[in-house]
Design a protein around this motif. Structure first.
Motif, PDB file in Angstrom:
ATOM      1  N   ASP A   1      -2.450   4.578  -9.042  1.00 12.77           N
ATOM      2  CA  ASP A   1      -3.795   4.851  -8.540  1.00 12.77           C
ATOM      3  C   ASP A   1      -4.270   3.741  -7.616  1.00 12.77           C
ATOM      4  O   ASP A   1      -3.985   2.569  -7.830  1.00 12.77           O
ATOM      5  CB  ASP A   1      -4.775   4.973  -9.711  1.00 12.77           C
ATOM      6  N   ALA A   2      -5.039   4.148  -6.592  1.00  7.44           N
ATOM      7  CA  ALA A   2      -5.485   3.203  -5.578  1.00  7.44           C
ATOM      8  C   ALA A   2      -6.401   2.130  -6.147  1.00  7.44           C
ATOM      9  O   ALA A   2      -6.561   1.066  -5.553  1.00  7.44           O
ATOM     10  CB  ALA A   2      -6.207   3.957  -4.462  1.00  7.44           C
ATOM     11  N   TYR A   3      -6.986   2.403  -7.337  1.00  9.29           N
ATOM     12  CA  TYR A   3      -7.937   1.431  -7.902  1.00  9.29           C
ATOM     13  C   TYR A   3      -7.306   0.081  -8.155  1.00  9.29           C
ATOM     14  O   TYR A   3      -7.979  -0.936  -8.199  1.00  9.29           O
ATOM     15  CB  TYR A   3      -8.493   1.942  -9.234  1.00  9.29           C
ATOM     16  N   TRP A   4      -5.981   0.058  -8.336  1.00  5.79           N
ATOM     17  CA  TRP A   4      -5.313  -1.195  -8.697  1.00  5.79           C
ATOM     18  C   TRP A   4      -4.904  -2.020  -7.490  1.00  5.79           C
ATOM     19  O   TRP A   4      -4.455  -3.146  -7.642  1.00  5.79           O
ATOM     20  CB  TRP A   4      -4.093  -0.889  -9.562  1.00  5.79           C
ATOM     21  N   GLU A   5      -5.059  -1.428  -6.305  1.00 10.57           N
ATOM     22  CA  GLU A   5      -4.437  -2.048  -5.143  1.00 10.57           C
ATOM     23  C   GLU A   5      -4.934  -3.465  -4.867  1.00 10.57           C
ATOM     24  O   GLU A   5      -4.156  -4.396  -4.670  1.00 10.57           O
ATOM     25  CB  GLU A   5      -4.660  -1.169  -3.923  1.00 10.57           C
ATOM     26  N   LYS A   6      -6.266  -3.642  -4.848  1.00 10.21           N
ATOM     27  CA  LYS A   6      -6.796  -4.975  -4.518  1.00 10.21           C
ATOM     28  C   LYS A   6      -6.366  -6.001  -5.548  1.00 10.21           C
ATOM     29  O   LYS A   6      -6.023  -7.127  -5.210  1.00 10.21           O
ATOM     30  CB  LYS A   6      -8.323  -4.928  -4.448  1.00 10.21           C
TER      31      LYS A   6
ATOM     32  N   ALA B   1       5.644  10.339   0.867  1.00  9.75           N
ATOM     33  CA  ALA B   1       5.792  10.270  -0.589  1.00  9.75           C
ATOM     34  C   ALA B   1       5.766  11.654  -1.225  1.00  9.75           C
ATOM     35  O   ALA B   1       6.314  11.855  -2.303  1.00  9.75           O
ATOM     36  CB  ALA B   1       4.696   9.399  -1.185  1.00  9.75           C
TER      37      ALA B   1
ATOM     38  N   GLU C   1     -12.968  -2.812  -9.503  1.00  8.77           N
ATOM     39  CA  GLU C   1     -12.696  -1.429  -9.092  1.00  8.77           C
ATOM     40  C   GLU C   1     -11.809  -0.723 -10.111  1.00  8.77           C
ATOM     41  O   GLU C   1     -12.000   0.457 -10.404  1.00  8.77           O
ATOM     42  CB  GLU C   1     -12.040  -1.402  -7.710  1.00  8.77           C
ATOM     43  N   ALA C   2     -10.844  -1.480 -10.644  1.00 15.51           N
ATOM     44  CA  ALA C   2      -9.923  -0.859 -11.592  1.00 15.51           C
ATOM     45  C   ALA C   2     -10.649  -0.479 -12.893  1.00 15.51           C
ATOM     46  O   ALA C   2     -10.449   0.605 -13.426  1.00 15.51           O
ATOM     47  CB  ALA C   2      -8.759  -1.802 -11.887  1.00 15.51           C
TER      48      ALA C   2
ATOM     49  N   LEU D   1     -13.506   3.601  -2.564  1.00 17.89           N
ATOM     50  CA  LEU D   1     -13.466   4.133  -3.927  1.00 17.89           C
ATOM     51  C   LEU D   1     -14.835   4.068  -4.590  1.00 17.89           C
ATOM     52  O   LEU D   1     -15.068   4.711  -5.600  1.00 17.89           O
ATOM     53  CB  LEU D   1     -12.458   3.336  -4.748  1.00 17.89           C
TER      54      LEU D   1
ATOM     55  N   MET E   1       2.609   1.808  -3.302  1.00 19.35           N
ATOM     56  CA  MET E   1       1.782   2.343  -4.382  1.00 19.35           C
ATOM     57  C   MET E   1       1.651   3.848  -4.270  1.00 19.35           C
ATOM     58  O   MET E   1       1.590   4.557  -5.273  1.00 19.35           O
ATOM     59  CB  MET E   1       0.409   1.662  -4.376  1.00 19.35           C
ATOM     60  N   VAL E   2       1.565   4.357  -3.023  1.00 16.79           N
ATOM     61  CA  VAL E   2       1.501   5.810  -2.846  1.00 16.79           C
ATOM     62  C   VAL E   2       2.788   6.445  -3.370  1.00 16.79           C
ATOM     63  O   VAL E   2       2.769   7.433  -4.104  1.00 16.79           O
ATOM     64  CB  VAL E   2       1.299   6.172  -1.363  1.00 16.79           C
TER      65      VAL E   2
ATOM     66  N   VAL F   1      -5.387  10.379  -4.043  1.00 17.35           N
ATOM     67  CA  VAL F   1      -6.653  10.046  -3.376  1.00 17.35           C
ATOM     68  C   VAL F   1      -6.514   8.632  -2.842  1.00 17.35           C
ATOM     69  O   VAL F   1      -6.227   7.700  -3.598  1.00 17.35           O
ATOM     70  CB  VAL F   1      -7.843  10.093  -4.361  1.00 17.35           C
ATOM     71  N   ARG F   2      -6.656   8.451  -1.540  1.00 16.95           N
ATOM     72  CA  ARG F   2      -6.500   7.117  -0.958  1.00 16.95           C
ATOM     73  C   ARG F   2      -7.740   6.731  -0.160  1.00 16.95           C
ATOM     74  O   ARG F   2      -8.287   7.549   0.571  1.00 16.95           O
ATOM     75  CB  ARG F   2      -5.291   7.096  -0.018  1.00 16.95           C
ATOM     76  N   PRO F   3      -8.202   5.500  -0.277  1.00 14.49           N
ATOM     77  CA  PRO F   3      -9.349   5.040   0.494  1.00 14.49           C
ATOM     78  C   PRO F   3      -8.906   4.517   1.864  1.00 14.49           C
ATOM     79  O   PRO F   3      -7.772   4.042   1.991  1.00 14.49           O
ATOM     80  CB  PRO F   3      -9.887   3.875  -0.342  1.00 14.49           C
TER      81      PRO F   3
ATOM     82  N   SER G   1      -9.677 -11.288  -3.934  1.00 14.39           N
ATOM     83  CA  SER G   1      -9.084  -9.960  -3.984  1.00 14.39           C
ATOM     84  C   SER G   1      -8.941  -9.495  -5.437  1.00 14.39           C
ATOM     85  O   SER G   1      -9.236  -8.356  -5.768  1.00 14.39           O
ATOM     86  CB  SER G   1      -7.729 -10.024  -3.290  1.00 14.39           C
TER      87      SER G   1
ATOM     88  N   GLU H   1      -2.407   5.640   5.776  1.00 15.40           N
ATOM     89  CA  GLU H   1      -2.420   6.276   4.462  1.00 15.40           C
ATOM     90  C   GLU H   1      -1.855   7.686   4.535  1.00 15.40           C
ATOM     91  O   GLU H   1      -1.097   8.109   3.658  1.00 15.40           O
ATOM     92  CB  GLU H   1      -3.849   6.320   3.897  1.00 15.40           C
TER      93      GLU H   1
ATOM     94  N   SER I   1       0.811  -1.211   0.000  1.00 17.73           N
ATOM     95  CA  SER I   1       0.000   0.000   0.000  1.00 17.73           C
ATOM     96  C   SER I   1       0.852   1.271   0.000  1.00 17.73           C
ATOM     97  O   SER I   1       0.683   2.131  -0.864  1.00 17.73           O
ATOM     98  CB  SER I   1      -0.968  -0.063   1.178  1.00 17.73           C
TER      99      SER I   1
ATOM    100  N   GLY J   1     -10.750  -6.387  -7.202  1.00 17.18           N
ATOM    101  CA  GLY J   1      -9.790  -5.371  -7.621  1.00 17.18           C
ATOM    102  C   GLY J   1      -9.966  -4.998  -9.090  1.00 17.18           C
ATOM    103  O   GLY J   1      -9.934  -3.822  -9.448  1.00 17.18           O
TER     104      GLY J   1
END
Lengths: 310, 350, 326
Positions: free
Chosen positions: A281-286, C208, B160-161, C160, A275-276, C188-190, B153, C201, A272, B157
Motif C-alpha cells: 500500500d502507498a501509505y508506507w512509501e514515505k 505491474a 500516513e501509515a 492520501l 511498491m506498486v 490506489v496511488r497518490p 520522511s 505512477e 515507488s 510516513g
C-alpha cells in the motif's frame, strides 16, 4: 577497491532489491516501462549531479525544485510561442545559470549561509511563479516532444545524454585541475586558499553550473510530454539531496563521487514502482523512503566510527 | 550578534559608542523593522466597513488572530533555537507535529484514553522521536541535516501509515478545544502556552549552564569537549526538547482546527527555520538569542497576516504568494545587512 | 525623539481613521476555493466573475495554493475582519472550517457553501453540484461502461490525506460493490497533484498489472498524466482513461482517443450560481424554505431543503469537447 566501497554498498542494496523483484515480481523487468522510468529520472539525475557538486564544495542548494519549475515554464512558454528547440535550450540554460548566479553571489561574495539563501530563493521563486501562472498548464506544440524523434529513440537519447553528462562531469572532477579545486575547497577552504585556489570563484562557479544543469534538466523534462505544469519539480530538492547523500556524498563537503549519486538515485527511483509491483500500500512509501535514507547514512556512520577506532 | 558584541566591548569604550553599538545590535534593528511593518499595516490595513465597524489590522481581534495563527510555528521556532545554536538543525519538527497529532487522535478516539493521559503520552512520543534524532546524531556522529531529512520522511510516513492517509480525528470535547479556540483572561489560551514555553526556553538558553554549552558546542564541538562540556548530553537534551515542543504544538494545532490528520504541520519546518534565522541566530551555530527568535516569528507573522488585510492585496487575491516573496526578500536583506554591519564594525574597530 | 514618535503615531492613526474607509458601498462577495491553482476552481472563478459583473457586486476570490484546511480558516478570519457581506466556501475540512464560519455568521456575514459542504449550522445554503455520491457514481458507471462491467482498474489520486479524494474513493467503492462486482480495484496511488508523477505512477501500474483495463484519475493533473503514460506505453484502447478534469488540459488526448471521458460539473456554472445565490441571500431575495431559485442567465434551479442543486455532471467526450473552452 576500498575507495569505491561506499558506491558499491549502495549498488549492493539496489541489486538486492532488483533480485527480490526478479523473484517476486518479474513483470518489473519489461523494456518499455523500464525505459520510461529511466527517461523520467534522467532530468532528476542531471539535477542531482549539480546538487552533489554544490555539496562537494561544502554548500547546499535547496532551491533547485523552484529553479527547475521556473526553467520549465520559461522553456514551455517559449516553445509554445513557436521558438525552435535550438533557441529554447540556450535560453533555459541561461535562465538556470542566472538563478544559480544569484544564489552563488549571495553565498560566495556576501558570505551568507547557503542553506538560508536558498531557503529564501526556494520560497520566493515558487511563490513568484504561482503569482504569475496561477497554476495554469502550458500547452506545447506537437514537434517539441521527443525532440522530434520517435518515442523510444527520444527516451534512449535522454538517458544516454544524462549518463554521458554525468560521466563527463565525473571525469572532469577527477582529472581536471578545476575538479580537484572543487574537492580542495570542500575539504578545507582555508588550506585551498593558501594553495593558490580562489574558494569564492570556485563556489560561485559551482552554483552557476548547478543552475545551468537545472536548466538543461528542465528541457529534458519538458520534451517528455506535451504539457508543462508550473508545479513540476516541487520536492525535487529533497530527492536530489537524498540521492547524493545515499550515494555517499558527505554533507560536510569534499568527499563523494557522481557515480555514487547515480547509484543513490537509481535506488530511490526504484522504490515507488517496486511498491506498486510488490502490491504494498502507498501509505508506507514515505516511511520506507525515510528508513532507506537513515540506513544509508547509518552505514556511513558505523564505518567511520570503526575507522576512527583503529 | 550577541556574543560578537560582548566579546568586542571593553571597559574603555566611550559611553556614546556603547549607545551606537546597542542601536546597531541586530535585535534592535529587527525590532525597528517590526515596528515599521506594524505601523504601515495599522495605517493601510485598518478600515471601517459599511456596517460602521472598524475592521482590519488595527483591531484587537485581528491581533489575537495573528497570535493564534502563528502559535504553532512560533513553538517550533522556539524548539529549533537551541538546536541551531549547537550548530545542528532539525528538519523533522513539522513531520513530527503531524505524527503527534495523529497519535493524539488515535489515543483519544481509538483507545479512548482520557484527554490528560493522551496528552502526556503524546508528549512522550515527541520526546522519543527527538531521542531517535539525538541518538543517530550523537551516538553515530551523523550530520543532523541528513538524519532529520530521513526522519522528516519517516515521521510523516508513519503518520500516513497509521491513518492509512485518510482517517481524520475530529469531535474533540469542548474542554480540549479551549486550548486552541478559547480565551483565558481575555487572551487566547495558546498565547499563554506560548508565553510559558518562550520564558522557559529563554531561561534555559540565557540563564543556565546548558545555554552556554549550546553556544560553545556551536562554536567548536571539539573545544567544548576539552572544556569539559558533556557534548552528548547537551545535544540529546536539545533534540529531545525539540521533540516535546513539537508534540505540544501538535496539541495546540489539533485543538485550534478541531481535527487531527496526517497532513498537520506540512511545511512548517521551513517557516520555523526562517523565523529563527531571521531572528539573528547563525545557522552555523554558536550565536543567537531567544529574543531574536521571538522577533523573527513576530516579523513573519505580522507580514503574512498584515498583507492579507491590505485592501490592495485582497483585490489581487494573492496574499499568500506576496507573503512568500516578501518573506524571502526580508530574510535575504536581513542577512546581508547583518553581514555588512559586521564588516563595517570590524573595519572601524581595526 | 519620543515626542516625534508619538506625533507620527498619532498622525498614522488619524490617517487610518480617515483612510480607505467606506469608499464604495458595493456589496462585497468573497469566494474561497479549496485550492486556487486547481484548474477546476480557476474555471469556477471565471463563472463567478461573470455573475459579479451581471449583479454589480465586488468579488474576492482567494484560497490556499495547495489544499490546506488551516489556511482556509485563516482566510475566512481575514475576511471577517475586513467585513465582507457574504462568504462562499468550498470546505476542505468540514469541522475545521465550521468554527470560523459560525463566527462569521455571528457577526452578520451571510455564508453559503459550494462544491464541498460545511456543517449545516455553519451556513445558510449549500450550492450542491457534486455530492461525493454523484461523483463516485458517475466515475464508476462510466468506467464500468467502458470495460463492459468487468476487469481490473486502478485509481490515481492527489494525496492520501486530501478529504474530498477519500470521500470520492469511498463512493466509488460503494457503487462498485452495489452494481459492478466484476470490476476489481487493484491499486490506489497518490501523485501529489503533479502531472509528471501521475505519469510515472500510471506506467508502473500498467506494467505491474498486465490485465489492467482502465485508469481512473480523480484529481485534475492526473488525467493528462495518466493519458500520456498510456500513449507512451502504446496501450491506447487497451487501457482506458477516465477522470475528473478540464476540457483544455485533456483536449488532445480525448481527440486522439487515449482518454475516453472527462467528467466535470460545468464549473463555470457552479461559480456563477454560487455568486448569484450568495448575493440573493445577502439582499434578502433568497430565504430559507424556498423551493426554487432563479439565477440570472442560467434560469431556474431546484432547491431541496437547504441545497441548491446544479444538476447532473457533464461528460466531455470526443464528440462534444470542442464546444468548450475552459
Amino acid at each position: 577497491m576500498n575507495r569505491w566501497i561506499r558506491e558499491l554498498s549502495v549498488l549492493g542494496v539496489l541489486a538486492l532489491l532488483l533480485a527480490y523483484l526478479a523473484w517476486r515480481a518479474p513483470a518489473f523487468f519489461q523494456l518499455q516501462p523500464l525505459l520510461s522510468l529511466l527517461a523520467r529520472e534522467a532530468p532528476s539525475l542531471v539535477v542531482a549531479c549539480g546538487v552533489a557538486m554544490v555539496i562537494l564544495v561544502r554548500q547546499i542548494d535547496i532551491s533547485v525544485g523552484s529553479q527547475f519549475s521556473v526553467c520549465s515554464v520559461v522553456a514551455g512558454v517559449l516553445a509554445a510561442a513557436g521558438w525552435p528547440l535550438a533557441a529554447v535550450v540556450p535560453v533555459a540554460l541561461l535562465a538556470g545559470g542566472s538563478l544559480g548566479l544569484v544564489n552563488g553571489l549571495l553565498v560566495a561574495w556576501l558570505g551568507l549561509p547557503s542553506i538560508v539563501v536558498t531557503l529564501a530563493t526556494l520560497v520566493a521563486l515558487r511563490q513568484g511563479l504561482n503569482l504569475v501562472r496561477q497554476g495554469e498548464f502550458v500547452n506545447l506544440p506537437e514537434r517539441i516532444q521527443w525532440l522530434g524523434l520517435p518515442q523510444a529513440q527520444g527516451q534512449w537519447l535522454l538517458i544516454t545524454g544524462a549518463v554521458a553528462l554525468l560521466a563527463l562531469l565525473a571525469w572532469g572532477l577527477r582529472h581536471l585541475a578545476v575538479g580537484r579545486w572543487v574537492y580542495a575547497v570542500g575539504s578545507d577552504a582555508e588550506a585551498a586558499r593558501l594553495a593558490g585556489i580562489r574558494p569564492r570563484v570556485v563556489t560561485l562557479a559551482t552554483f552557476v553550473l548547478m543552475g545551468a544543469l537545472t536548466g538543461i534538466a528542465a528541457v529534458m523534462n519538458v520534451v517528455q510530454s506535451p504539457q508543462v505544469q508550473p508545479l513540476t519539480g516541487s520536492g525535487l530538492e529533497l530527492k536530489a539531496i537524498a540521492a547524493a547523500v545515499v550515494g555517499g556524498v558527505a554533507i560536510s563537503g569534499g568527499r563523494g563521487t557522481l557515480w555514487g549519486v547515480l547509484a543513490g538515485l537509481l535506488l530511490l527511483a526504484c522504490i515507488s514502482p517496486a511498491m506498486v509491483h510488490l502490491r504494498i500500500d502507498a501509505y508506507w512509501e514515505k516511511a520506507i523512503q525515510g528508513l532507506i535514507i537513515l540506513a544509508a547514512v547509518m552505514v556511513e556512520g558505523v564505518r567511520q566510527r570503526r575507522n576512527h577506532g583503529r | 550578534m550577541d556574543a560578537e558584541s560582548t566579546r568586542v566591548s571593553t571597559p574603555t569604550v566611550a559611553r556614546a559608542s556603547t549607545w551606537r553599538r546597542w542601536l546597531l545590535r541586530y535585535e534592535v534593528l529587527l525590532l525597528a523593522v517590526l515596528v515599521v511593518e506594524w505601523l504601515l499595516f495599522y495605517h493601510f490595513g485598518t478600515t471601517t466597513n459599511r456596517r460602521g465597524v472598524t475592521v482590519g489590522f488595527g483591531t484587537l481581534d485581528r491581533q489575537f488572530d495573528i497570535l493564534r495563527h502563528s502559535c504553532e510555528i512560533g513553538l517550533l521556532a522556539l524548539a529549533l533555537t537551541p538546536v541551531i545554536l549547537t550548530g545542528g538543525i532539525d528538519l523533522s519538527v513539522g513531520s513530527l507535529l503531524g505524527l503527534c497529532a495523529v497519535v493524539f487522535g488515535g489515543l483519544t478516539h481509538v483507545l479512548g484514553l482520557p484527554l490528560p493521559v493522551a496528552a502526556v503520552v503524546t508528549l512522550l512520543v515527541g520526546a522519543a522521536a527527538g531521542g531517535i534524532n539525538a541518538g543517530l546524531i550523537c551516538q553515530l556522529r551523523l550530520p543532523p541535516l541528513i538524519v532529520t531529512l530521513g526522519t522528516y520522511s519517516l515521521f510523516r510516513g508513519l503518520a500516513e501509515a497509521f491513518t492509512r492517509g485518510s482517517v481524520t480525528y475530529s469531535d474533540f470535547p469542548a474542554s480540549f478545544l479551549t486550548l486552541g479556540q478559547g480565551r483565558w483572561a481575555g487572551i487566547p489560551v495558546q498565547a499563554w502556552v506560548f508565553l510559558i514555553v518562550a520564558v522557559g526556553v529563554w531561561v534555559w538558553v540565557h540563564r543556565t549552564f546548558s545555554g552556554r554549552a549550546f553556544r560553545v558546542i556551536g562554536f567548536s564541538p571539539e573545544g567544548a569537549r576539552y572544556a569539559g562540556v558533556g557534548v552528548r548530553g547537551q545535544l540529546t537534551a536539545a533534540y529531545v526538547a525539540a521533540g516535546v515542543i513539537a508534540a505540544l504544538a501538535a496539541l495546540v494545532y489539533s485543538s485550534r482546527l478541531g481535527q487531527a490528520k496526517a497532513d498537520a504541520g506540512l511545511g512548517y519546518e521551513l517557516f520555523a527555520i526562517t523565523a529563527v534565522v531571521l531572528g539573528g541566530t547563525s545557522i552555523f551555530g554558536g550565536r543567537g538569542t531567544v529574543t531574536g527568535t521571538l522577533l523573527g516569528v513576530a516579523a513573519i507573522a505580522v507580514l503574512k497576516n498584515g498583507l492579507a488585510t491590505l485592501p490592495v492585496v485582497m483585490r489581487m487575491n494573492a496574499a499568500e504568494e506576496l507573503a512568500g516573496l516578501l518573506t524571502g526578500a526580508l530574510l535575504l536583506a536581513a542577512l546581508a545587512a547583518g553581514k555588512l554591519a559586521e564588516r563595517w564594525r570590524r573595519s572601524s574597530a581595526g | 525623539m519620543p515626542l516625534r514618535f508619538v506625533a507620527s503615531l498619532l498622525l498614522v492613526s488619524l490617517g487610518a481613521s480617515l483612510g480607505w474607509g467606506a469608499a464604495d458601498s458595493k456589496l462585497m462577495v468573497a469566494l474561497l476555493p479549496k485550492s486556487k491553482g486547481n484548474a477546476y476552481f480557476i474555471s469556477c472563478k471565471a463563472g463567478s466573475e461573470r455573475a459579479a459583473r451581471d449583479l454589480g457586486v465586488e468579488l474576492l476570490f482567494d484560497g490556499p495554493v495547495d489544499s490546506n484546511a488551516a489556511k482556509q480558516n485563516e482566510i475566512v478570519e481575514n475576511w471577517i475582519t475586513l467585513g465582507v457581506d457574504v462568504i462562499a466556501v468550498a470546505a476542505e475540512n468540514r469541522e475545521g472550517i465550521s468554527t470560523a464560519l459560525r463566527k462569521a455568521r455571528s457577526q452578520g456575514i451571510q455564508v453559503v457553501t459550494f462544491d464541498a459542504d460545511a456543517m449545516p449550522d455553519a451556513r445558510s445554503f449549500f450550492v450542491n453540484q457534486a455530492t461525493p455520491q454523484g461523483i463516485g457514481e458517475a466515475l464508476m458507471d462510466e468506467a464500468a461502461r467502458l470495460c463492459g462491467g468487468e476487469g481490473e482498474f486502478a485509481i490515481i489520486c492527489a494525496t492520501l490525506t486530501a478529504g474530498n479524494q477519500r470521500e470520492w474513493q469511498r463512493e466509488i467503492e460503494r457503487r462498485r460493490q452495489d452494481r459492478y462486482p466484476g470490476m476489481k480495484l487493484v491499486g490506489v496511488r497518490p501523485c501529489d497533484d503533479l502531472k509528471d508523477r501521475a505519469q510515472s505512477e500510471a506506467t508502473a501500474l500498467m506494467s505491474a498489472h498486465p490485465k489492467l483495463r482502465l485508469i481512473m484519475a480523480i484529481c485534475s493533473p492526473a488525467v493528462p498524466g495518466a493519458a500520456e503514460a498510456v500513449k507512451q506505453a502504446g496501450k491506447k484502447g487497451a487501457v482506458r482513461v477516465v477522470g475528473l478534469g478540464l476540457p483544455n488540459e485533456n483536449r488532445r488526448y480525448v481527440k486522439e482517443g487515449v482518454t475516453d471521458t472527462v467528467i466535470l460539473w460545468k464549473t463555470e456554472d457552479l461559480g456563477y450560481l454560487t455568486v448569484q445565490a450568495a448575493v440573493a441571500l445577502a439582499r434578502g431575495e433568497l430565504k430559507p424554505g424556498a423551493s426554487s431559485f432563479k439565477a440570472g442567465s442560467l434560469g431556474e434551479f431546484r432547491v431541496e431543503g437547504d441545497n441548491i442543486l446544479l444538476g447532473k455532471p457533464f461528460l466531455f467526450t470526443r464528440e462534444n469537447i470542442d464546444q468548450f473552452d475552459f
